[in-house]
Structure formats: structure tokens, C-alpha cells
Write a protein that holds these residues in place. Structure first.
Motif, PDB file in Angstrom:
ATOM      1  N   TYR A  24       0.827  -1.204   0.000  1.00 30.57           N
ATOM      2  CA  TYR A  24       0.000   0.000   0.000  1.00 30.57           C
ATOM      3  C   TYR A  24       0.861   1.253   0.000  1.00 30.57           C
ATOM      4  CZ  TYR A  24      -2.964   3.766   1.595  1.00 30.57           C
ATOM      5  OH  TYR A  24      -3.594   4.970   1.706  1.00 30.57           O
ATOM      6  N   TYR A  76      -7.116  -2.483  -2.694  1.00 31.94           N
ATOM      7  CA  TYR A  76      -8.296  -3.333  -2.711  1.00 31.94           C
ATOM      8  C   TYR A  76      -8.198  -4.381  -3.816  1.00 31.94           C
ATOM      9  CZ  TYR A  76     -13.031  -4.885  -3.618  1.00 31.94           C
ATOM     10  OH  TYR A  76     -14.122  -5.654  -3.858  1.00 31.94           O
ATOM     11  N   VAL A  77      -7.754  -3.949  -4.987  1.00 31.90           N
ATOM     12  CA  VAL A  77      -7.630  -4.878  -6.102  1.00 31.90           C
ATOM     13  C   VAL A  77      -6.589  -5.944  -5.805  1.00 31.90           C
ATOM     14  CG1 VAL A  77      -6.908  -5.057  -8.527  1.00 31.90           C
ATOM     15  CG2 VAL A  77      -8.475  -3.254  -7.822  1.00 31.90           C
ATOM     16  N   ASP A  79      -5.606  -6.940  -2.859  1.00 33.58           N
ATOM     17  CA  ASP A  79      -6.103  -7.776  -1.768  1.00 33.58           C
ATOM     18  C   ASP A  79      -7.137  -8.772  -2.276  1.00 33.58           C
ATOM     19  OD1 ASP A  79      -6.353  -8.650   0.888  1.00 33.58           O
ATOM     20  OD2 ASP A  79      -8.126  -7.387   1.157  1.00 33.58           O
ATOM     21  N   SER A  80      -8.001  -8.325  -3.161  1.00 34.79           N
ATOM     22  CA  SER A  80      -9.033  -9.234  -3.651  1.00 34.79           C
ATOM     23  C   SER A  80      -8.472 -10.270  -4.632  1.00 34.79           C
ATOM     24  CB  SER A  80     -10.174  -8.454  -4.313  1.00 34.79           C
ATOM     25  OG  SER A  80      -9.686  -7.765  -5.448  1.00 34.79           O
ATOM     26  N   CYS A  81      -7.376  -9.940  -5.299  1.00 36.92           N
ATOM     27  CA  CYS A  81      -6.786 -10.906  -6.228  1.00 36.92           C
ATOM     28  C   CYS A  81      -5.988 -11.983  -5.510  1.00 36.92           C
ATOM     29  CB  CYS A  81      -5.870 -10.179  -7.205  1.00 36.92           C
ATOM     30  SG  CYS A  81      -6.734  -9.181  -8.418  1.00 36.92           S
ATOM     31  N   MET A  83      -6.075 -12.787  -2.057  1.00 43.45           N
ATOM     32  CA  MET A  83      -6.599 -13.371  -0.815  1.00 43.45           C
ATOM     33  C   MET A  83      -7.764 -14.284  -1.106  1.00 43.45           C
ATOM     34  SD  MET A  83      -4.825 -12.506   1.651  1.00 43.45           S
ATOM     35  CE  MET A  83      -3.411 -11.497   1.707  1.00 43.45           C
TER      36      MET A  83
END
Length: 83
Positions: A24, A76-77, A79-81, A83
Motif C-alpha cells: 500500500y 483493494y484490487v 487484496d481481492s486478487c 486473498m
């Protein structure tokens, strides 16, 4: 422990938190350098921590705000990819 195991591994959780925070702040630094660094003569920590520079009254303030928003979206992107 491997990721996805059915045990609670505190070291894995701490390592993930540290890695995501590092990513981040690297992203924020990149966006700050691209958006704010091109507008000011010297990029300092003032643009990260001073609320007076994060005002929408100036173009530099808008660039700083956009840097924070873009870093949040990129986090966010990522983290979503992963996790």
C-alpha cells in the motif's frame, strides 16, 4: 504452514498484514511521486500527513487526494486478487 490449511497461523497473518501495508505504501509513494511530485518543487512528508495540503481548494490538494484514493483502490484490487 501452507496457505489454506485448517489451522490458525498467527505468523502467516502478521506476514500478510506487513506485506499488504508495504505494498500500500509503495503504491501511495508511486502515485504521490507521479501526481504530486510533478507539481511541487520538493516532495516531502508534508503531503502525506498535513491536513492543510489535502484540501480540494488547490490542484495539488486534488492530486494528493487522488493519490490516496488510487492507492486505496489498488490495495483493494491486490487484496481481492491474492486473498
Amino acid at each position: 504452514m501452507f496457505y489454506g490449511a485448517m489451522v490458525w497461523d498467527p505468523w502467516l497473518i502478521v506476514a500478510q498484514i506487513v506485506c499488504l501495508q508495504c505494498l500500500y505504501y509503495l503504491g501511495l509513494g508511486l502515485f504521490m511521486a507521479l501526481l504530486v511530485g510533478t507539481r511541487v518543487p520538493r516532495l516531502t512528508l508534508l503531503y502525506l500527513f498535513d491536513f492543510a495540503t489535502l484540501t480540494p481548494r488547490t490542484t495539488t490538494g486534488w492530486c494528493a487526494i487522488a493519490s490516496f484514493l488510487l492507492a486505496a483502490i489498488a490495495g483493494y484490487v491486490l487484496d481481492s486478487c491474492f486473498m
